[in-house]
Scaffold this motif. Structure first.
Motif, PDB file in Angstrom:
ATOM      1  N   SER A 201       0.852  -1.189   0.000  1.00 59.07           N
ATOM      2  CA  SER A 201       0.000   0.000   0.000  1.00 59.07           C
ATOM      3  C   SER A 201       0.886   1.235   0.000  1.00 59.07           C
ATOM      4  CB  SER A 201      -0.920   0.035   1.233  1.00 59.07           C
ATOM      5  OG  SER A 201      -1.789  -1.073   1.241  1.00 59.07           O
ATOM      6  N   TYR A 202       0.352   2.322  -0.570  1.00 57.16           N
ATOM      7  CA  TYR A 202       1.119   3.575  -0.535  1.00 57.16           C
ATOM      8  C   TYR A 202       0.175   4.760  -0.416  1.00 57.16           C
ATOM      9  CZ  TYR A 202      -0.038   4.880  -5.378  1.00 57.16           C
ATOM     10  OH  TYR A 202      -0.705   5.259  -6.527  1.00 57.16           O
ATOM     11  N   SER A 203       0.734   5.836   0.114  1.00 57.97           N
ATOM     12  CA  SER A 203       0.056   7.123   0.128  1.00 57.97           C
ATOM     13  C   SER A 203       1.064   8.154  -0.348  1.00 57.97           C
ATOM     14  CB  SER A 203      -0.429   7.473   1.540  1.00 57.97           C
ATOM     15  OG  SER A 203       0.671   7.633   2.409  1.00 57.97           O
ATOM     16  N   GLY A 204       0.592   9.299  -0.731  1.00 52.12           N
ATOM     17  CA  GLY A 204       1.560  10.289  -1.202  1.00 52.12           C
ATOM     18  C   GLY A 204       0.946  11.598  -1.628  1.00 52.12           C
ATOM     19  N   LYS A 205       1.818  12.602  -1.709  1.00 56.04           N
ATOM     20  CA  LYS A 205       1.471  13.917  -2.225  1.00 56.04           C
ATOM     21  C   LYS A 205       2.395  14.231  -3.390  1.00 56.04           C
ATOM     22  CE  LYS A 205       0.214  15.204   2.502  1.00 56.04           C
ATOM     23  NZ  LYS A 205       0.472  16.111   3.654  1.00 56.04           N
ATOM     24  N   ARG A 206       2.324  15.436  -3.898  1.00 58.30           N
ATOM     25  CA  ARG A 206       3.123  15.791  -5.072  1.00 58.30           C
ATOM     26  C   ARG A 206       4.615  15.642  -4.835  1.00 58.30           C
ATOM     27  NH1 ARG A 206       1.571  15.123 -10.072  1.00 58.30           N
ATOM     28  NH2 ARG A 206       0.112  16.635 -10.905  1.00 58.30           N
ATOM     29  N   GLU A 207       5.065  15.891  -3.618  1.00 61.58           N
ATOM     30  CA  GLU A 207       6.505  15.901  -3.369  1.00 61.58           C
ATOM     31  C   GLU A 207       6.928  14.900  -2.297  1.00 61.58           C
ATOM     32  OE1 GLU A 207       7.377  19.936  -2.475  1.00 61.58           O
ATOM     33  OE2 GLU A 207       7.071  20.629  -4.538  1.00 61.58           O
ATOM     34  N   SER A 208       6.079  13.948  -1.995  1.00 62.88           N
ATOM     35  CA  SER A 208       6.461  12.913  -1.033  1.00 62.88           C
ATOM     36  C   SER A 208       5.508  11.734  -1.142  1.00 62.88           C
ATOM     37  CB  SER A 208       6.459  13.456   0.400  1.00 62.88           C
ATOM     38  OG  SER A 208       5.143  13.797   0.797  1.00 62.88           O
ATOM     39  N   SER A 209       6.046  10.543  -0.948  1.00 61.20           N
ATOM     40  CA  SER A 209       5.239   9.325  -0.962  1.00 61.20           C
ATOM     41  C   SER A 209       5.787   8.350   0.064  1.00 61.20           C
ATOM     42  CB  SER A 209       5.240   8.669  -2.348  1.00 61.20           C
ATOM     43  OG  SER A 209       4.548   9.451  -3.291  1.00 61.20           O
TER      44      SER A 209
ATOM     45  N   TRP B   1       4.357   8.743  -6.036  1.00 57.24           N
ATOM     46  CA  TRP B   1       3.950   7.529  -6.741  1.00 57.24           C
ATOM     47  C   TRP B   1       2.506   7.681  -7.186  1.00 57.24           C
ATOM     48  CZ3 TRP B   1       6.704   5.073  -2.165  1.00 57.24           C
ATOM     49  CH2 TRP B   1       8.000   4.687  -2.531  1.00 57.24           C
ATOM     50  N   GLN B   2       2.197   7.108  -8.338  1.00 58.61           N
ATOM     51  CA  GLN B   2       0.858   7.269  -8.896  1.00 58.61           C
ATOM     52  C   GLN B   2       0.375   5.948  -9.510  1.00 58.61           C
ATOM     53  OE1 GLN B   2       1.384  10.507 -11.716  1.00 58.61           O
ATOM     54  NE2 GLN B   2       0.796  12.021 -10.193  1.00 58.61           N
ATOM     55  N   GLY B   3      -0.955   5.851  -9.682  1.00 56.30           N
ATOM     56  CA  GLY B   3      -1.546   4.678 -10.313  1.00 56.30           C
ATOM     57  C   GLY B   3      -1.573   3.480  -9.384  1.00 56.30           C
ATOM     58  N   ARG B   4      -1.937   2.359  -9.951  1.00 55.22           N
ATOM     59  CA  ARG B   4      -2.019   1.143  -9.137  1.00 55.22           C
ATOM     60  C   ARG B   4      -0.654   0.498  -8.989  1.00 55.22           C
ATOM     61  NH1 ARG B   4      -5.960  -2.681 -12.273  1.00 55.22           N
ATOM     62  NH2 ARG B   4      -6.660  -0.697 -13.135  1.00 55.22           N
ATOM     63  N   ILE B   5      -0.551  -0.445  -8.056  1.00 52.36           N
ATOM     64  CA  ILE B   5       0.659  -1.237  -7.845  1.00 52.36           C
ATOM     65  C   ILE B   5       0.539  -2.522  -8.650  1.00 52.36           C
ATOM     66  CG2 ILE B   5       2.029  -2.491  -6.144  1.00 52.36           C
ATOM     67  CD1 ILE B   5       0.984  -0.532  -4.038  1.00 52.36           C
ATOM     68  N   VAL B   6       1.586  -2.833  -9.431  1.00 51.63           N
ATOM     69  CA  VAL B   6       1.626  -4.083 -10.191  1.00 51.63           C
ATOM     70  C   VAL B   6       2.822  -4.877  -9.701  1.00 51.63           C
ATOM     71  CG1 VAL B   6       2.057  -5.104 -12.452  1.00 51.63           C
ATOM     72  CG2 VAL B   6       0.449  -3.218 -12.235  1.00 51.63           C
ATOM     73  N   VAL B   7       2.595  -6.166  -9.380  1.00 53.11           N
ATOM     74  CA  VAL B   7       3.669  -7.045  -8.933  1.00 53.11           C
ATOM     75  C   VAL B   7       3.693  -8.279  -9.814  1.00 53.11           C
ATOM     76  CG1 VAL B   7       4.597  -8.409  -7.029  1.00 53.11           C
ATOM     77  CG2 VAL B   7       3.449  -6.233  -6.555  1.00 53.11           C
ATOM     78  N   PHE B   8       4.883  -8.626 -10.303  1.00 57.17           N
ATOM     79  CA  PHE B   8       5.058  -9.860 -11.073  1.00 57.17           C
ATOM     80  C   PHE B   8       6.357 -10.490 -10.630  1.00 57.17           C
ATOM     81  CE2 PHE B   8       6.570 -12.335 -14.726  1.00 57.17           C
ATOM     82  CZ  PHE B   8       5.489 -13.183 -14.893  1.00 57.17           C
ATOM     83  N   ASP B   9       6.294 -11.811 -10.297  1.00 56.06           N
ATOM     84  CA  ASP B   9       7.442 -12.484  -9.685  1.00 56.06           C
ATOM     85  C   ASP B   9       7.858 -11.704  -8.442  1.00 56.06           C
ATOM     86  OD1 ASP B   9       7.396 -14.590 -11.435  1.00 56.06           O
ATOM     87  OD2 ASP B   9       8.872 -13.719 -12.798  1.00 56.06           O
ATOM     88  N   SER B  10       9.066 -11.210  -8.394  1.00 59.75           N
ATOM     89  CA  SER B  10       9.509 -10.474  -7.208  1.00 59.75           C
ATOM     90  C   SER B  10       9.753  -8.998  -7.504  1.00 59.75           C
ATOM     91  CB  SER B  10      10.784 -11.103  -6.641  1.00 59.75           C
ATOM     92  OG  SER B  10      11.819 -11.055  -7.611  1.00 59.75           O
ATOM     93  N   LYS B  11       9.159  -8.501  -8.597  1.00 57.55           N
ATOM     94  CA  LYS B  11       9.325  -7.097  -8.949  1.00 57.55           C
ATOM     95  C   LYS B  11       8.012  -6.343  -8.792  1.00 57.55           C
ATOM     96  CE  LYS B  11      13.186  -7.669 -12.175  1.00 57.55           C
ATOM     97  NZ  LYS B  11      13.662  -7.473 -13.576  1.00 57.55           N
ATOM     98  N   LEU B  12       8.147  -5.112  -8.352  1.00 54.24           N
ATOM     99  CA  LEU B  12       6.987  -4.236  -8.171  1.00 54.24           C
ATOM    100  C   LEU B  12       7.109  -3.070  -9.158  1.00 54.24           C
ATOM    101  CD1 LEU B  12       5.463  -3.019  -4.838  1.00 54.24           C
ATOM    102  CD2 LEU B  12       6.033  -1.360  -6.610  1.00 54.24           C
ATOM    103  N   TYR B  13       6.001  -2.749  -9.820  1.00 52.31           N
ATOM    104  CA  TYR B  13       5.979  -1.670 -10.811  1.00 52.31           C
ATOM    105  C   TYR B  13       4.969  -0.617 -10.364  1.00 52.31           C
ATOM    106  CZ  TYR B  13       8.092  -5.455 -13.537  1.00 52.31           C
ATOM    107  OH  TYR B  13       8.898  -6.482 -13.968  1.00 52.31           O
ATOM    108  N   ILE B  14       5.359   0.654 -10.505  1.00 54.02           N
ATOM    109  CA  ILE B  14       4.467   1.737 -10.117  1.00 54.02           C
ATOM    110  C   ILE B  14       4.822   3.004 -10.905  1.00 54.02           C
ATOM    111  CG2 ILE B  14       5.935   2.527  -8.194  1.00 54.02           C
ATOM    112  CD1 ILE B  14       3.288   3.057  -6.651  1.00 54.02           C
TER     113      ILE B  14
END
Length: 389
Positions: free
Chosen positions: A250-258, A280-293
């Motif tokens: 999970s993540y939260s964030g503003k324009r200059e901090s996440s 950070w923006q958009g959804r979190i995508v995880v495949f194998d052991s990598k996370l994309y955001i």
């Protein structure tokens, strides 16, 4: 009077075993001594039986005395509870029929055992023969309620109960109280003033198994992990399995901090947290052991503009940051969403140019740009491919 027993005192001589086995044969004359022995033995045996058994009058008197003693013992309802064969229900009254003409009143401490012919909702009373009905209470003095058909109940009568009005007290009654099923944890049994109940409250103690399964079929565990992750609300989250272990991101964030956190769902333990000075923006995508955001960097902390960040899902370490290219060097200002194409094993991302226009980007699993749309789309709707893990 018993018959006079004829005496025969001559002892005689015991015949040999061979004669006992064969007996006297025709033409033989029994020996006088053998006959003396036989008559003497018969006399002694009959005498022993007569002396041990007594006469008929004595035996008859003894039997009558025993019957009287047993009968008196059996109708002692204090020592032996009454067990009537006939019990009926009239309204909220169990009517008991005792086939005993000597029973004319309720007796202190008398016992009564009956099998209930019908269930009753609420309290009830008991009436024996033509005597008055008596309340039925529990050991705590409260009315016994909701008896069940087929139950075998044991009672004792107390003339001082119910302010001296007398009552039957149910024996062996369970607990009492005002707890209700919604107050007791689901599956646990308890007793209150309305008899035994089963709890319906869904609640779990520290370290206990929660009745829900993770993505790989294991039970969640209630833990003492209760920590604030960051100020504000989480913007997005994802739950996936990596090497057979389930994790929540999970993540939260503003324009200059996440702020992002990873939790092992089975135990509730926080695996890692990470703070960055961009959004950070958009959804979190995880495949194998990598996370994309997706990300937006307004101050050039990594690369001014928008792009895709690849992270190690198990440590949170940044592996690669790729800025989204645009035609004519235009500046993207937002990554509203990313998703995973499970067929092509690619990450798709949307880069907003303006509020109503955007590009579509394709990334390989290393985070490299494979290509992007040459046209600017308006009102683009992403395809919601899920993560795979």
């Amino acid at each position: 009077m018993p018959e006079q027993l004829p005496q025969w005192n001559a002892v005689g001589v015991e015949p040999p075993q061979s004669l006992k086995d064969s007996g006297w044969q025709p033409g033989m004359k029994p020996s006088a001594q053998h006959m003396n022995w036989l008559l003497n033995r018969a006399y002694k045996c009959i005498k022993e039986l007569q002396q041990a058994g007594g006469n008929v009058d004595d035996l008859t008197q003894a039997v009558e005395s025993l019957e009287k003693t047993v009968g008196t013992h059996l109708v002692d309802y204090v020592k032996h509870p009454a067990c009537p064969d006939v019990v009926t229900l009239s309204g909220a009254t169990y009517v008991v029929t005792l086939d005993d003409p000597t029973f004319t009143d309720y007796i202190k401490n008398m016992g009564l055992v009956i099998e209930l012919p019908v269930s009753i909702v609420g309290s009830y009373v008991i009436k024996i023969n033509n005597l008055g009905a008596k309340n039925v209470i529990k050991l705590n003095g409260l009315p016994h309620k909701n008896p069940t058909k087929g139950a075998i109940c044991s009672y004792r009568y107390s003339p001082t109960a119910m302010n001296g009005n007398g009552a039957f007290i149910l024996q062996g009654e369970g607990g009492s109280g005002n707890a209700q099923p919604s107050d007791v944890r689901v599956g646990k049994t308890f007793t209150n003033d309305d008899r035994e109940k089963t709890g319906t409250l869904v609640a779990y103690g520290l370290g206990e198994t929660i009745k829900a399964l993770d993505l790989v079929g294991r039970h969640y565990i209630q833990t003492d992990q209760h920590k604030p992750f960051a100020d504000g609300q989480f913007l997005n989250s994802e739950i996936v399995t990596i090497n057979g272990v389930e994790y929540a991101f999970s993540y939260s964030g503003k324009r200059e901090s996440s702020y992002m956190t990873c939790v092992e769902t089975l135990t509730g333990n926080i695996l890692w947290t990470r703070n960055v000075a961009y959004q950070w923006q958009g959804r979190i995508v995880v495949f194998d052991s990598k996370l994309y955001i997706g990300y937006y960097d307004n101050n050039g902390v990594i690369t001014t503009g928008c792009g895709l960040e690849v992270m190690n899902a198990l440590t949170g370490a940044s592996l690669k940051i790729t800025k989204m290219p645009t035609n004519g060097g235009q500046q993207l200002y937002d990554v509203p969403d990313i998703c995973f194409n499970s067929e092509l094993k690619e990450v798709l991302a949307i880069g907003n140019l303006t509020q109503n226009t955007c590009y579509l980007y394709r990334f390989n699993l290393n985070g490299d740009v494979i290509g992007n749309s040459s046209n600017i789309y308006s009102q683009f709707q992403p395809m919601p491919y899920p993560s795979e893990g």
